[in-house]
Design a protein around this motif. Structure first.
Motif, PDB file in Angstrom:
ATOM      1  N   ASN A   1     -10.291   8.877   5.814  1.00 34.81           N
ATOM      2  CA  ASN A   1     -10.820  10.145   6.162  1.00 34.81           C
ATOM      3  C   ASN A   1     -10.105  11.277   5.652  1.00 34.81           C
ATOM      4  O   ASN A   1      -9.507  11.061   4.617  1.00 34.81           O
ATOM      5  N   SER A   2     -10.555  12.419   5.797  1.00 37.00           N
ATOM      6  CA  SER A   2     -10.589  13.545   4.998  1.00 37.00           C
ATOM      7  C   SER A   2      -8.845  13.849   4.747  1.00 37.00           C
ATOM      8  O   SER A   2      -8.493  14.744   3.998  1.00 37.00           O
ATOM      9  N   SER A   3      -8.120  13.419   5.717  1.00 35.28           N
ATOM     10  CA  SER A   3      -6.509  13.584   5.710  1.00 35.28           C
ATOM     11  C   SER A   3      -5.842  12.541   4.805  1.00 35.28           C
ATOM     12  O   SER A   3      -4.733  12.883   4.659  1.00 35.28           O
ATOM     13  N   LEU A   4      -6.098  11.289   4.848  1.00 38.20           N
ATOM     14  CA  LEU A   4      -5.763  10.018   4.421  1.00 38.20           C
ATOM     15  C   LEU A   4      -6.113   9.638   3.118  1.00 38.20           C
ATOM     16  O   LEU A   4      -7.284   9.601   2.713  1.00 38.20           O
ATOM     17  N   LEU A   5      -5.034   9.193   2.312  1.00 35.60           N
ATOM     18  CA  LEU A   5      -5.403   8.582   1.045  1.00 35.60           C
ATOM     19  C   LEU A   5      -4.370   7.369   0.823  1.00 35.60           C
ATOM     20  O   LEU A   5      -3.323   7.724   1.041  1.00 35.60           O
ATOM     21  N   ASN A   6      -4.934   6.173   0.711  1.00 36.87           N
ATOM     22  CA  ASN A   6      -4.404   5.000   0.219  1.00 36.87           C
ATOM     23  C   ASN A   6      -4.268   4.585  -1.196  1.00 36.87           C
ATOM     24  O   ASN A   6      -5.661   4.764  -1.803  1.00 36.87           O
TER      25      ASN A   6
ATOM     26  N   TYR B   1     -14.496  15.047  -0.833  1.00 39.62           N
ATOM     27  CA  TYR B   1     -15.198  14.749   0.249  1.00 39.62           C
ATOM     28  C   TYR B   1     -15.204  13.271   0.622  1.00 39.62           C
ATOM     29  O   TYR B   1     -16.246  13.003   0.986  1.00 39.62           O
ATOM     30  N   GLU B   2     -14.259  12.689   0.564  1.00 39.75           N
ATOM     31  CA  GLU B   2     -13.950  11.430   0.981  1.00 39.75           C
ATOM     32  C   GLU B   2     -14.629  10.210   0.040  1.00 39.75           C
ATOM     33  O   GLU B   2     -14.560   9.129   0.496  1.00 39.75           O
ATOM     34  N   LYS B   3     -15.197  10.719  -0.861  1.00 42.45           N
ATOM     35  CA  LYS B   3     -15.785   9.766  -1.657  1.00 42.45           C
ATOM     36  C   LYS B   3     -15.031   9.946  -3.137  1.00 42.45           C
ATOM     37  O   LYS B   3     -14.822  10.923  -3.723  1.00 42.45           O
ATOM     38  N   LEU B   4     -15.151   8.423  -3.831  1.00 45.85           N
ATOM     39  CA  LEU B   4     -14.531   8.479  -5.173  1.00 45.85           C
ATOM     40  C   LEU B   4     -15.529   9.234  -6.280  1.00 45.85           C
ATOM     41  O   LEU B   4     -16.604   8.587  -6.331  1.00 45.85           O
ATOM     42  N   SER B   5     -14.845  10.118  -6.747  1.00 48.24           N
ATOM     43  CA  SER B   5     -15.636  10.789  -7.873  1.00 48.24           C
ATOM     44  C   SER B   5     -15.000  10.532  -9.253  1.00 48.24           C
ATOM     45  O   SER B   5     -15.989  10.708 -10.091  1.00 48.24           O
ATOM     46  N   ILE B   6     -13.763  10.218  -9.233  1.00 47.74           N
ATOM     47  CA  ILE B   6     -13.317   9.933 -10.655  1.00 47.74           C
ATOM     48  C   ILE B   6     -12.583   8.579 -10.612  1.00 47.74           C
ATOM     49  O   ILE B   6     -11.567   8.684  -9.744  1.00 47.74           O
ATOM     50  N   ASN B   7     -12.690   7.844 -11.565  1.00 46.92           N
ATOM     51  CA  ASN B   7     -11.917   6.593 -11.504  1.00 46.92           C
ATOM     52  C   ASN B   7     -11.655   6.452 -13.165  1.00 46.92           C
ATOM     53  O   ASN B   7     -12.153   5.948 -13.881  1.00 46.92           O
TER      54      ASN B   7
ATOM     55  N   PRO C   1      -8.034   2.178  -4.555  1.00 43.54           N
ATOM     56  CA  PRO C   1      -7.901   3.177  -3.764  1.00 43.54           C
ATOM     57  C   PRO C   1      -8.762   3.468  -2.397  1.00 43.54           C
ATOM     58  O   PRO C   1      -9.759   2.582  -2.379  1.00 43.54           O
ATOM     59  N   GLU C   2      -8.389   3.942  -1.389  1.00 46.33           N
ATOM     60  CA  GLU C   2      -9.137   4.078  -0.258  1.00 46.33           C
ATOM     61  C   GLU C   2      -8.997   5.445   0.246  1.00 46.33           C
ATOM     62  O   GLU C   2      -7.880   5.912   0.530  1.00 46.33           O
TER      63      GLU C   2
ATOM     64  N   SER D   1       0.949  -0.956   0.051  1.00 48.20           N
ATOM     65  CA  SER D   1      -0.059  -0.273   0.017  1.00 48.20           C
ATOM     66  C   SER D   1       0.752   1.007  -0.120  1.00 48.20           C
ATOM     67  O   SER D   1       1.945   1.323   0.649  1.00 48.20           O
ATOM     68  N   LEU D   2       0.329   2.025  -0.594  1.00 44.08           N
ATOM     69  CA  LEU D   2       1.108   3.659  -0.713  1.00 44.08           C
ATOM     70  C   LEU D   2       0.163   4.525   0.259  1.00 44.08           C
ATOM     71  O   LEU D   2      -1.121   4.331  -0.180  1.00 44.08           O
ATOM     72  N   LYS D   3       0.434   5.267   0.807  1.00 42.80           N
ATOM     73  CA  LYS D   3      -0.012   6.103   1.878  1.00 42.80           C
ATOM     74  C   LYS D   3       0.287   7.704   1.581  1.00 42.80           C
ATOM     75  O   LYS D   3       1.487   7.958   1.190  1.00 42.80           O
TER      76      LYS D   3
END
Lengths: 111, 110
Positions: A70-75, A51-57, A66-67, A20-22
């Protein structure tokens, strides 16, 4: 704090590995992005979270997952990658419509 | 399709002025951005134009003409540290994805 951090800086993995990349930002930005960049090429958008929801893939293969916990983190979870997936993976965040702040990237090598 | 065209390479000497042009053809247009990327580094934001006209930020200026689907980045008083790749990028939707041009490699010599 006006920076985007990414870990690890470098990653070497085999085709059967799971890693995983963080990415983290503490600027309160509402949007976060994953880009892939090959040498001497421009960044290519992979995913956008708003806003924490996947909007574009951008039609990314399912071996990239992707995951946004929360609003500060993306994996970015990686599984069964191919050697051609070797690249610099950049995370970015933005609040408004103009400036995106990029992290330093994770340089991924798939053996 | 969507495309952004910019020159692949530009060379100049210290103290000179350089203009990097960008023409775009995209299905939507919200604004034109410019990013600088040094070898091994991450892209860093330079400038953004949503409306026609010139935006000035120190030694760097950016121009946009929406009717011509054209913009440029103007770099003045060039320094060696300006040697880098410069990307124009279009936001086709409000506040989301950037579509990058192929990049212009600027080499500044003394």
């Amino acid at each position: 704090d006006t920076e985007v951090t990414q870990t690890p800086k470098h990653l070497v993995m085999g085709m059967t590995n799971k890693k995983s990349l963080k990415c983290e930002q503490h600027m309160g930005h509402r949007a976060m992005y994953w880009y892939k960049q090959k040498a001497k090429k421009p960044p290519e958008l992979m995913f956008v979270y708003s806003y924490e929801k996947l909007s574009i893939n951008e039609s990314v293969p399912s071996r990239f997952s992707p995951e946004c916990p929360n609003s500060s983190l993306l994996n970015l979870h990686l599984h069964a990658l191919q050697p051609e997936d070797s690249a610099l993976y950049l995370c970015a965040s933005s609040q408004g419509d103009n400036e995106q702040f990029f992290g330093p990237g994770t340089r991924l090598t798939v053996l | 399709g969507q495309s952004l065209e910019q020159p692949s390479e530009v060379t100049a000497v210290e103290g000179a002025i350089v203009q990097i042009n960008c023409t775009y053809q995209t299905s939507g247009f919200y604004g034109l951005s410019w990013y600088q990327q040094h070898d091994g580094g991450a892209p860093t934001f330079l400038s953004y134009n949503a409306l026609d006209g010139l935006e000035e930020t120190g030694r760097f200026s950016s121009f946009l003409s929406r009717s011509d689907s054209y913009g440029y980045l103007l770099l003045q008083e060039l320094q060696m540290k300006d040697s880098a790749s410069y990307f124009c990028a279009v936001s086709s939707q409000a506040g989301t994805a950037l579509i990058f041009g192929k990049g212009t490699t600027l080499s500044v010599s003394s």
